[in-house]
Design a protein around this motif. Structure first.
Motif, PDB file in Angstrom:
ATOM      1  N   ILE A 112       8.932   2.959   3.789  1.00  0.00           N
ATOM      2  CA  ILE A 112      10.729   2.556   3.777  1.00  0.00           C
ATOM      3  C   ILE A 112      11.247   2.917   2.593  1.00  0.00           C
TER       4      ILE A 112
ATOM      5  N   LYS B 155      10.935  -8.290   8.899  1.00  0.00           N
ATOM      6  CA  LYS B 155      11.277  -7.143   7.450  1.00  0.00           C
ATOM      7  C   LYS B 155       9.717  -7.729   5.842  1.00  0.00           C
TER       8      LYS B 155
ATOM      9  N   LYS C  25      13.061   1.876  10.365  1.00  0.00           N
ATOM     10  CA  LYS C  25      11.601   2.015  10.536  1.00  0.00           C
ATOM     11  C   LYS C  25      11.924   3.767  11.034  1.00  0.00           C
TER      12      LYS C  25
ATOM     13  N   ASP D 181       5.724  -0.672   7.341  1.00  0.00           N
ATOM     14  CA  ASP D 181       6.722  -0.234   7.496  1.00  0.00           C
ATOM     15  C   ASP D 181       7.677  -0.280   5.828  1.00  0.00           C
TER      16      ASP D 181
ATOM     17  N   ASN E 218      14.227  -2.059   1.541  1.00  0.00           N
ATOM     18  CA  ASN E 218      15.250  -1.511   2.516  1.00  0.00           C
ATOM     19  C   ASN E 218      16.752  -0.845   2.411  1.00  0.00           C
TER      20      ASN E 218
ATOM     21  N   GLU F 191       3.136  -4.017  11.819  1.00  0.00           N
ATOM     22  CA  GLU F 191       2.762  -3.164  11.331  1.00  0.00           C
ATOM     23  C   GLU F 191       3.815  -3.218   9.520  1.00  0.00           C
TER      24      GLU F 191
END
Length: 378
Positions: free
Chosen positions: A266, A183, A355, A262, A295, A258
């Motif tokens: 997010i 993350k 995601k 992301d 997140n 990615e």
């Protein structure tokens, strides 16, 4: 009548498998199914794929391939990291009151076999008082065990400074990075982490696979917790779960490519969710609002039962604490450690985005939660 679409906002508990990960795994169930420890050509080919997955796994955290041991998940990794030091001369462990049960229960086991364990409290925002941590470390301390990102509040600890403190007193730093890896950027050497645990299913990989990073610089000698064929440098015996290892490697490669995109998307959705839910009278965020992963949002709605709200939300999946203790109707130990009353702890809900979360998911969640909180209060 069409069933309602599930709006899944419990990504800290587990995540949906990325279809690219599944695609990478499938041949290792049906075609390339040989044992990776076998000396024949088929086995050697599978072993090469495992080594490639280890390379991707190590690459995600800035480690070397030889520093990775595959496990069944973060809980096993944590057990190997902590229990592996049984029989050492020093017998004091320092950890934190807000750790995951995988750490707390393992430390309690160590206590039962003669180790002295200090459970350091946190400030009201969930952050560790580093001066207090430094004072807790003694000449008998063998390890400091601190999670990078809290699974309930998302609060991020200053791991680099924690490692510096530990090393200044010749103590190892063990980090549970289950909610961080995949993350946010994690660079074990730069952070000074000696052992680090994580699981694939927290970042769109398969369940039942994780890893333990063991620093080669620290020259750590762990006692294995599983005995048998001596696979993985005699640290973790057992036939390798090849499809899952391939899945972990693929999930790591995707995360590395990615992660930034992301995070931006997010984070925008999480902020939109919070901005609107905090309009509900009396609601507030649990934990530090700034030093927190992008997140996660843990919000208290005073005067309601979080469990009743979760049930009433039906197709919207959220949580009132750690997935590992969600069957227990009692206040979260994390929120209690932040100083919340039993009532407010039991009125708190964790929203954890991923995601696959959409703007429409967030809009419906805002509307439903706002309406239901008013109904439950009345």
């Amino acid at each position: 009548m069409q069933p309602q679409k599930t709006i899944y906002l419990d990504n800290n508990a587990t995540t949906r498998l990325d279809e690219r990960v599944l695609e990478a795994m499938l041949p290792y169930f049906t075609e390339n199914y040989a044992n990776a420890s076998s000396a024949h050509l088929a086995g050697l080919s599978v072993n090469e794929a495992v080594e490639f997955a280890a390379w991707h796994t190590a690459g995600l955290i800035g480690a070397k391939e030889k520093e990775i041991v595959f496990t069944s998940g973060a809980t096993e990794s944590i057990n190997l990291a902590i229990k592996g030091f049984a029989g050492q001369n020093r017998t004091h462990i320092v950890t934190v009151a807000t750790e995951h049960k995988a750490v707390l229960d393992t430390c309690l086991y160590m206590q039962s076999i003669g180790f002295d364990v200090s459970f350091v409290p946190v400030n009201s925002d969930g952050l560790l008082d580093l001066d207090l941590l430094a004072k807790t470390i003694t000449n008998n301390t063998i390890m400091v065990v601190v999670m990078m990102v809290n699974n309930e509040t998302g609060v991020i600890q200053d791991c680099k400074e924690i490692a510096r403190l530990a090393h200044s007193k010749n103590v190892l730093f063990i980090c549970d990075a289950t909610q961080a890896v995949g993350k946010i950027p994690v660079a074990v050497e730069d952070l000074g982490i000696d052992l680090l645990a994580f699981s694939a299913h927290k970042f769109y990989g398969p369940k039942g696979i994780g890893a333990l990073y063991i620093s080669s610089k620290a020259k750590i000698k762990l006692s294995p917790q599983l005995h048998g064929g001596g696979q993985q440098r005699k640290l973790r015996s057992g036939t390798l779960n090849v499809p899952a290892i391939i899945g972990l490697g693929e999930a790591c490669e995707i995360a590395l490519a990615e992660m930034k995109a992301d995070e931006e998307r997010i984070n925008t959705l999480r902020n939109h969710l919070e901005e609107n839910l905090l309009k509900i009278e009396g609601s507030f965020i649990n934990g530090n609002a700034q030093k927190r992963i992008y997140n996660t949002s843990n919000i208290c709605f005073p005067g309601i039962s979080a469990q009743r709200l979760i049930i009433a939300l039906q197709n919207i999946a959220v949580s009132d604490g750690s997935a590992c203790s969600s069957v227990i109707t009692e206040p979260s130990h994390v929120l209690k450690a932040l100083g919340l009353s039993n009532e407010n702890a039991l009125s708190s809900v964790r929203f954890s985005l991923g995601k696959f979360t959409t703007f429409e998911d967030i809009e419906e969640t805002i509307e439903r939660v706002t309406t239901l909180v008013k109904e439950l209060r009345s």
